[in-house]
Design an enzyme around this catalytic site. Structure first.
Site, PDB file in Angstrom:
ATOM      1  N   HIS A   1      73.794  63.451  20.944  1.00  0.00           N
ATOM      2  CA  HIS A   1      74.490  62.182  20.729  1.00  0.00           C
ATOM      3  C   HIS A   1      73.491  61.086  20.414  1.00  0.00           C
ATOM      4  CE1 HIS A   1      73.728  62.580  25.047  1.00  0.00           C
ATOM      5  NE2 HIS A   1      73.668  61.260  25.117  1.00  0.00           N
TER       6      HIS A   1
ATOM      7  N   ARG B   1      77.272  56.344  33.909  1.00  0.00           N
ATOM      8  CA  ARG B   1      77.324  57.759  33.526  1.00  0.00           C
ATOM      9  C   ARG B   1      77.170  58.634  34.767  1.00  0.00           C
ATOM     10  NH1 ARG B   1      72.654  60.042  29.802  1.00  0.00           N
ATOM     11  NH2 ARG B   1      72.038  61.266  31.622  1.00  0.00           N
TER      12      ARG B   1
ATOM     13  N   ASP C   1      70.921  65.126  26.854  1.00  0.00           N
ATOM     14  CA  ASP C   1      70.412  64.439  28.045  1.00  0.00           C
ATOM     15  C   ASP C   1      69.410  65.285  28.831  1.00  0.00           C
ATOM     16  OD1 ASP C   1      71.924  62.116  27.580  1.00  0.00           O
ATOM     17  OD2 ASP C   1      73.697  63.050  28.475  1.00  0.00           O
TER      18      ASP C   1
ATOM     19  N   HIS D   1      69.745  62.967  20.700  1.00  0.00           N
ATOM     20  CA  HIS D   1      69.171  63.691  21.843  1.00  0.00           C
ATOM     21  C   HIS D   1      70.275  64.400  22.614  1.00  0.00           C
ATOM     22  CE1 HIS D   1      70.766  60.120  23.806  1.00  0.00           C
ATOM     23  NE2 HIS D   1      70.653  60.724  24.961  1.00  0.00           N
TER      24      HIS D   1
END
Ligand code: SIN
Length: 275
Positions: free
Chosen positions: A250, A265, A103, A101
């Site tokens: 990723h 994150r 983000d 995917h």
């Protein structure tokens, strides 16, 4: 440590470089920022080792690249929605990001980059794979490119919002994010074309039957996941990965159950994708 000796050591020909000669606990001066920004555009994902940063240093590093993005539904560090928790342990119903995917592509303006810092890593496993979506586009035939170039697809986050409720997240906005984006987008900084569909967020290609759309999307997901477009990162405590969310995908690997893998994150706002 001064930031004037930054060196990029590529992991593969197409994607990923380890960065040496920078201490992210220190503010980046303009030259260091320009070097890292250029390195990100060239290598698409940057990896840093032994960066024992705190939340403020993490936020400061992210803000150097732009305004921070708030995730629509993921759990965050207490009272700090700009600090998204990435955590899995023996009690977790799922681990974040375990399918290819990019983000939050369901946002109308999806993030330009994400910066993940891990403070707890399993004894082995928990690697993250990254894939180069320019290279995936370039490898298509001219005929397939001309079919895909004008198409658009609907992206939604419905599945994710419901999943996040299980681990203490919940919807922060009035409605679940959804947006229509080009199937092939142009990177706003490099001007290069790339494939911009991913399995967790993309629902269907606009103007096609579901069967037609599914067949085309399945082809693209298999194509995007080819090993020659990828690199694989083995984490250590205090490693950081920073990826250009516009031109990469990723895939986190949850192969370390029941061990713990944990970090934070910070995500940087991006622009509306265009053809
Ligand atoms: C993500 O941000 O999708 C998670 C990546 C990871 O845990 O390696």
């Amino acid at each position: 440590m001064r930031n004037d000796t930054i060196e990029f050591r590529p992991l593969t020909r197409h994607i990923g470089a380890e960065v040496h000669g920078v201490d992210l606990r220190q503010p980046l001066d303009d030259e260091a920022f320009r070097t890292l920004h250029g390195g990100l555009l060239e290598h698409l994902v940057l990896f840093f080792r032994d960066q024992d940063i705190d939340h403020e240093q993490h936020v400061a590093f992210g803000r150097r690249f732009g305004e921070l993005h708030i995730h629509p539904s993921a759990p965050c560090v207490d009272g700090r929605p700009e600090l998204m928790k990435i955590h899995a342990d023996a009690t977790s119903p799922f681990a974040e990001g375990t399918a290819w995917h990019t983000d939050v592509s369901a946002d109308e303006e999806p993030p330009m980059a994400s910066i993940l810092h891990l403070s707890t890593v399993p004894s082995v496993g928990g690697d993250t794979l990254f894939s180069n979506m320019y290279a995936a586009y370039d490898a298509l035939s001219d005929t397939m490119k001309s079919v895909l170039d004008p198409l658009e697809a609907l992206h939604t986050a419905d599945v994710h919002v419901n999943r996040y409720e299980q681990i203490g997240g919940g919807l922060r906005r009035e409605e679940h994010p959804h947006a229509i984006h080009p199937v092939i987008r142009t990177h706003p900084e490099t001007g290069r074309k790339l494939i911009y569909v991913n399995q967790p967020f993309t629902q269907n290609i606009v103007g096609m039957t579901q069967a037609e759309s599914d067949a085309l999307l399945e082809f693209l997901y298999a194509h995007n996941a080819k090993p020659q477009f990828q690199c694989r990162f083995r984490w250590r405590k205090n490693s950081i990965a920073m990826w250009d969310n516009r031109c990469t995908q990723h895939h986190a690997t949850w192969d370390y159950y029941p061990e713990t893998r944990s970090g934070v994150r910070v995500t940087i706002k991006g622009d509306r994708p265009y053809h």
